[in-house]
Design a protein around this motif. Structure first.
Motif: not given
Length: 410
Positions: A31, A289, A66, A25-28, A258, A285-287, A22
């Motif tokens: 990563p 906060r 962010r 894979k955060a940074q396409s 967000t 980014e995808n996990v 999990s």
């Protein structure tokens, strides 16, 4: 969860962390870029005393972030320079102003009087466009997002239980306190906020696993590991960055957005911020906060706008941005809630510190960051520091602020 030791163990664990699906894979596009040993090392070392003047200016190069985007209209603060030259006495020693700023390890000092910039000074390579990480100053911003969500009808009442909005907290330490309890740092959750980085304290373990190694989120810890403490909710003040993380997750849940997006729409753009701000994250980014408890980076000028807006009962750039009722409720202590404990000179309302001797209220951050709002004298002081010690130097700053105030009001 297995707590990580400090730097050596963090680096040893990095290979394992990079294998977590999990997270990996955060940074396409790349990563692993936030999980390399170099990046983990940098995050673990961000408080290094000889370099923190610099790291506090460049957190976006060490953390996933962010953006809190500004709008097209800037709240122009008038400039009416006034001399603050003269002798300053700090803990019995006399300095000129520059010496006092060096003594208190300042990166920046900005002073507003009657809504105008009367003094602005940057040090150590910083400038008006430098976005400083100011740690727990962020708590006062997160509180304001709760105020917006309440005004928008997304939170029904501050007296609702936390679990109404975060049902995953059932069975945790947050199964019982209300939103208001958490705003006041009276959740009753078992938490020790000891700034002993390099130790095995509870805060250090969560800091290392979440912010440094990106192993889990702060709210994951709240839901899965937190437990009730010795006091019932609302019974005693206990400063807990974990509480503020839970407030941020409530904002996310009720808005479906967000924290950065909601803050941009409701606060940053209407206030007329001059620069984009950013939140550092507790994961890619995808996990990850936003680190709602201490992770907002902003310029000194935009911090000053925020403080001035609260001094003006929520008015900014000619319009009501924050409801006036919320400003008063968030910053004026209720009977029985000030001071935080008998004999203390300070109180705590809704993620704002209050002065038990005056109407001053403050957003405060680790390593001595300040947005100090003085309604009686119509003064806002923003001071951004890089002290060697994370806490314990409040007296010298209060002496400096008192002498600046005297010069501006004589």
């Amino acid at each position: 969860m297995i707590p990580l030791k400090r730097l050596g163990a963090i680096l040893t664990a990095s290979a394992t962390l990079m294998s977590l699906g999990s997270v990996a894979k955060a940074q396409s596009t790349d990563p692993d870029r936030w999980l390399t040993p170099t990046m983990i090392d940098a995050r673990a070392s961000m408080f290094m005393p000889s370099l923190n003047y610099l790291t506090f200016q460049h957190m976006d190069q060490m953390f996933a972030t962010r953006a809190v985007t500004k709008g097209t209209e800037t709240w122009e603060l008038p400039e009416k320079p006034m001399s603050l030259d003269g002798d300053y006495t700090i803990l019995g020693e006399t300095y000129d102003l520059e010496g006092a700023l060096e003594r208190t390890q300042a990166n920046a000092l900005l002073v507003l009087k009657d809504g105008a910039i009367v003094y602005e000074h940057y040090r150590n390579g910083s400038g008006p466009d430098t976005r400083f990480l100011t740690f727990s100053v962020a708590k006062s911003y997160t509180s304001t997002l709760i105020g917006f969500a309440l005004e928008d009808g997304l939170i029904d009442s501050l007296d609702d239980k936390v679990t109404k909005y975060l049902p995953e907290m059932e069975g945790s330490g947050y199964d019982g306190p209300t939103v208001r309890d958490v705003l006041r740092m009276r959740s009753g959750v078992d938490w020790e906020e000891h700034y002993e980085f390099g130790s095995e304290t509870q805060l250090t373990q969560v800091h290392d696993n979440s912010l440094v190694a990106y192993r889990y989120r702060w709210c994951d810890y709240a839901a899965n590991e937190s437990k009730p403490g010795a006091h019932a909710p609302d019974a005693a003040f206990n400063y807990a960055t974990l509480d503020t993380s839970v407030l941020g997750c409530i904002v996310e849940r009720v808005t479906g957005r967000t924290g950065a997006e909601y803050m941009s729409e409701k606060l940053w753009q209407p206030m007329g911020a001059e620069y984009d701000a950013y939140w550092i994250m507790d994961g890619p980014e995808n996990v990850g906060r936003e680190f709602f408890g201490a992770g907002l980076a902003s310029t000194a000028r935009d911090h000053a706008r925020f403080g001035q807006m609260f001094l003006q009962d929520g008015m900014a750039n000619g319009k009501q941005v924050v409801p006036a009722a919320w400003v008063r409720e968030a910053t004026v202590p209720d009977d029985g809630y000030e001071p935080t404990e008998p004999g203390s000179p300070v109180g705590y309302q809704y993620q704002w510190w209050t002065d038990a001797r005056s109407d001053v209220f403050m957003a405060l951050g680790l390593h001595h960051q300040f947005i100090r709002v003085d309604p009686t004298n119509r003064i806002v002081i923003v001071k951004i520091s890089h002290t060697t010690e994370p806490v314990g130097r409040d007296q010298e700053n209060e002496e400096l602020f008192a002498q600046i105030t005297a010069r501006l009001t004589q």
